[in-house]
Design a protein around this motif. Structure first.
Motif, short mmCIF file in Angstrom:
data_model
loop_
_atom_site.label_atom_id
_atom_site.label_comp_id
_atom_site.label_asym_id
_atom_site.label_seq_id
_atom_site.Cartn_x
_atom_site.Cartn_y
_atom_site.Cartn_z
N LYS A 104 -37.21 -60.33 104.74
CA LYS A 104 -36.59 -60.87 105.78
C LYS A 104 -37.46 -61.57 106.74
N ILE A 105 -38.68 -61.00 106.95
CA ILE A 105 -39.63 -62.02 107.59
C ILE A 105 -40.19 -63.06 106.57
N LEU A 106 -40.51 -62.84 105.49
CA LEU A 106 -40.70 -63.62 104.55
C LEU A 106 -40.04 -64.87 104.49
N ALA A 107 -38.74 -64.47 104.55
CA ALA A 107 -37.69 -65.54 104.66
C ALA A 107 -37.49 -66.39 105.75
N GLU A 108 -37.58 -65.60 106.97
CA GLU A 108 -37.26 -66.31 108.10
C GLU A 108 -38.46 -66.52 109.22
N GLN A 109 -39.67 -65.82 108.97
CA GLN A 109 -40.52 -66.14 109.83
C GLN A 109 -41.99 -65.98 109.04
N PRO A 110 -42.04 -67.06 107.95
CA PRO A 110 -43.09 -66.95 106.91
C PRO A 110 -44.71 -67.12 107.75
N ASP A 111 -44.58 -67.61 108.98
CA ASP A 111 -46.04 -67.91 109.73
C ASP A 111 -46.52 -66.70 110.04
N LEU A 112 -45.75 -65.68 110.05
CA LEU A 112 -46.21 -64.22 110.74
C LEU A 112 -46.89 -63.39 109.51
N VAL A 113 -46.26 -63.67 108.21
CA VAL A 113 -46.78 -63.11 106.84
C VAL A 113 -48.21 -63.93 106.86
N ARG A 114 -48.20 -65.10 106.94
CA ARG A 114 -49.49 -65.97 106.82
C ARG A 114 -50.63 -65.17 107.66
N GLN A 115 -50.17 -64.96 109.04
CA GLN A 115 -51.01 -64.46 110.04
C GLN A 115 -51.46 -63.02 109.60
N VAL A 116 -50.92 -62.08 108.91
CA VAL A 116 -50.83 -60.88 108.56
C VAL A 116 -52.26 -60.92 107.54
N HIS A 117 -51.94 -61.63 106.41
CA HIS A 117 -53.10 -62.08 105.57
C HIS A 117 -54.42 -62.33 106.12
N LEU A 118 -54.39 -63.40 107.23
CA LEU A 118 -55.69 -63.65 107.72
C LEU A 118 -56.37 -62.71 108.34
N ASN A 119 -55.56 -61.73 109.21
CA ASN A 119 -56.12 -60.73 109.66
C ASN A 119 -56.67 -59.57 109.01
N TYR A 120 -56.21 -59.53 107.75
CA TYR A 120 -56.87 -58.39 106.87
C TYR A 120 -58.03 -59.17 106.24
#
Length: 318
Positions: free
Chosen positions: A40-56
């Motif tokens: 759901k977030i991948l489809a609607e708020q992809p910037d947050l997914v990108r941010q999670v990857h960066l944080n890791y």
């Protein structure tokens, strides 16, 4: 040019896997109480997914798992997405990872001496699509043709989009894992398989994990790693021993934090056993794991603990 697991292990000795996508998104304010879950977030708020990857990456992860675990064509189309929109969403999970990796590498990764993080294209089991906790049970009661049709196109998309490996994760069933492995071999895609386990010896559907490793040891030339995830941490050390007795492949472990999942309420509960995640990580490295990270209920602070545990382990040699 894809990054290889062998290159990464040569650079790191022990690879740090990232943590949970879902718990990290919840920490950013996302509501995942939805059948699509992280998709759901991948489809609607992809910037947050990108941010999670960066944080890791910043926490020390040498590889990361795309947000495609729950992103399936039937799941997305059932929610009103067109076939093209569903396929584009799955591909986007890889694109977001690669964008985050490129950004992190330019800003700090290249000059840090770190390895280029591997992109692991997440392929969840059929049970994840059912959104009823079936990945902790298996025994779906569907035909092999249903499983092949369910998995093939998503695996093709993730590989064609640029995943370095396909990660067939949270697998409760050896039978399903063998079908997915057959698809990966047909694609010529490197992959690793990670089982979800009920105790220190058995995967969730009931097979011994040592038998699973033995079954995969022959005629799977593109299988690069095997392991366990989405499993209580107290079982992991024994599971590593079981795997070592049946395979020469490198072993990866990324368990849950220690809490238990209630599929009815889609919530986690229960207390941890008092052992820190970093202490557990050190135990798993001593037991022979070549890749360590976290699954549900873990976040970047847990991955920092794993990174520190590796530093100590490599310094002491034990």
């Amino acid at each position: 040019m894809r990054v290889t697991l062998e290159e990464t292990l040569a650079k790191t000795n022990i690879m740090v896997i990232d943590g949970s996508m879902s718990t990290a998104l919840e920490a950013l304010g996302c509501d995942l109480n939805d059948s699509l879950w992280t998709a759901k977030i991948l489809a609607e708020q992809p910037d947050l997914v990108r941010q999670v990857h960066l944080n890791y990456f910043r926490a020390g992860a040498d590889c990361g798992i795309t947000a495609s675990y729950q992103a399936t064509i039937p799941g997305l189309t059932a929610r009103g997405y067109s076939l093209k929109e569903a396929e584009d969403c799955i591909a986007r999970s890889v694109e977001l990872f690669l964008e985050a990796r490129k950004s992190w590498w330019a800003q700090e990764g290249r000059d840090s001496g770190r390895a280029m993080p591997l992109c692991l294209g997440a392929v969840g089991p059929y049970g994840a699509y059912l959104a009823d906790g079936s990945e902790y049970r298996g025994n779906y009661g569907v035909s092999d043709d249903v499983l092949r049709d369910f998995h093939r196109r998503r695996m093709e998309i993730l590989w064609e989009a640029g995943s370095d490996l396909l990660l067939l994760e949270t697998q409760p069933s050896l039978h399903e894992a063998l079908i997915e492995a057959e698809i990966a071999e047909e694609l010529g895609a490197d992959y690793w398989i990670s089982f979800s386990c009920r105790d220190g010896s058995h995967i969730n559907e009931g097979d011994r994990i040592s038998d699973c490793a033995a079954a995969l040891a022959q005629n799977h030339p593109h299988l690069r790693m095997i392991g366990v995830n989405c499993t209580p941490p107290q079982f992991v050390e024994h599971l590593i021993g079981e795997l070592k007795g049946s395979t020469s492949l490198p072993i990866a472990v990324y368990p849950n934090s220690g809490e238990e999942y209630d599929p009815a309420t889609k919530t986690w509960h229960g207390s941890r056993d008092g052992v820190t995640f970093g202490d557990y990580a050190h135990r798993w490295m001593r037991a022979g794991a070549k890749a360590v990270g976290g699954c549900c209920r873990t976040v970047d602070s847990h991955i920092r603990e794993v990174t520190k545990a590796r530093e100590i382990y490599l310094k002491l040699g034990r």
